[in-house]
Design an enzyme around this catalytic site. Structure first.
Site, PDB file in Angstrom:
ATOM      1  N   GLN A 169      -2.599  19.890  42.732  1.00  6.57           N
ATOM      2  CA  GLN A 169      -2.715  21.118  43.517  1.00  6.57           C
ATOM      3  C   GLN A 169      -1.930  21.067  44.825  1.00  6.57           C
ATOM      4  O   GLN A 169      -1.695  22.098  45.444  1.00  6.57           O
ATOM      5  CB  GLN A 169      -4.184  21.430  43.797  1.00  6.57           C
ATOM      6  N   ASN A 170      -1.534  19.867  45.258  1.00  7.28           N
ATOM      7  CA  ASN A 170      -0.765  19.766  46.492  1.00  7.28           C
ATOM      8  C   ASN A 170       0.596  20.420  46.273  1.00  7.28           C
ATOM      9  O   ASN A 170       1.213  20.274  45.223  1.00  7.28           O
ATOM     10  CB  ASN A 170      -0.612  18.292  46.886  1.00  7.28           C
ATOM     11  N   PHE A 171       1.062  21.137  47.280  1.00  7.65           N
ATOM     12  CA  PHE A 171       2.329  21.871  47.187  1.00  7.65           C
ATOM     13  C   PHE A 171       3.566  21.005  47.417  1.00  7.65           C
ATOM     14  O   PHE A 171       4.684  21.496  47.318  1.00  7.65           O
ATOM     15  CB  PHE A 171       2.362  23.005  48.220  1.00  7.65           C
ATOM     16  N   PHE A 172       3.404  19.725  47.764  1.00 12.38           N
ATOM     17  CA  PHE A 172       4.547  18.922  48.206  1.00 12.38           C
ATOM     18  C   PHE A 172       5.749  18.998  47.269  1.00 12.38           C
ATOM     19  O   PHE A 172       6.846  19.353  47.691  1.00 12.38           O
ATOM     20  CB  PHE A 172       4.145  17.452  48.403  1.00 12.38           C
TER      21      PHE A 172
ATOM     22  N   THR B 177       1.284  20.454  53.233  1.00  9.54           N
ATOM     23  CA  THR B 177       1.432  20.945  51.857  1.00  9.54           C
ATOM     24  C   THR B 177       0.101  20.985  51.123  1.00  9.54           C
ATOM     25  O   THR B 177       0.063  21.227  49.918  1.00  9.54           O
ATOM     26  CB  THR B 177       2.441  20.086  51.070  1.00  9.54           C
TER      27      THR B 177
END
Length: 169
Positions: free
Chosen positions: A38-41, A142
């Protein structure tokens, strides 16, 4: 429980170092930087270069970073933390940024993935002469948690574009 960061992902092409705080529980489980899906990084990094969806293979993602003159590491070498939230970090020991920058003098910018990474770096190295000519940029996290100004992936990609001039130097 004391957790430890991963070794840096860097090579001689790197111009920008992206610095997070410390690996999340999921990142530690997967043994990957930004291992929580789920992290946008990774979507932010690929979005900066209009490269579509991130490669599903982690090693290919790392190659993508290196090919685009980016490096990644954490500000904190080890800490005590319950869960994954930065607010729960205690007893931190910083990574050795002066030594890394001595080994990679071509680095021109550190982009901090969130306020905690930025503040922790400044606490330990804010007056260090090694970083006098290095741009220190606090980027929005992020993390997928929306904030007042960062509601979605596109907001984050746009905010992170500030590092692009350092990549093209």
């Amino acid at each position: 429980m004391r957790i430890h960061s991963f070794p840096p992902v860097i090579d001689g092409r790197a111009r920008v170092l992206i610095a997070g705080t410390a690996p999340s529980v999921k990142s530690l489980e997967h043994r990957q930087f930004y291992g929580h899906p789920q992290n946008f990084f990774w979507r932010v990094i690929y979005g900066l270069f209009d490269a579509g969806a991130p490669d599903p293979i982690y090693e290919n993602r790392l190659d993508f970073l290196r090919e685009h003159k980016l490096a990644v590491w954490d500000v904190i070498e080890s800490c005590v933390r319950e869960g994954s939230l930065d607010v729960n970090i205690k007893e931190e020991i910083p990574n050795r940024f002066p030594e890394l920058f001595a080994d990679y003098p071509q680095l021109r910018c550190i982009g901090f993935n969130g306020a905690k990474a930025y503040d922790t770096f400044r606490k330990y190295y804010g007056k260090h002469e090694r970083f006098r000519d290095v741009a220190l940029i606090k980027l929005p996290s992020t993390s997928p948690i929306p904030t007042k100004h960062m509601r979605n992936l596109e907001d984050r990609i746009e905010a992170w574009r500030v590092i692009m001039p350092f990549i093209s130097e």
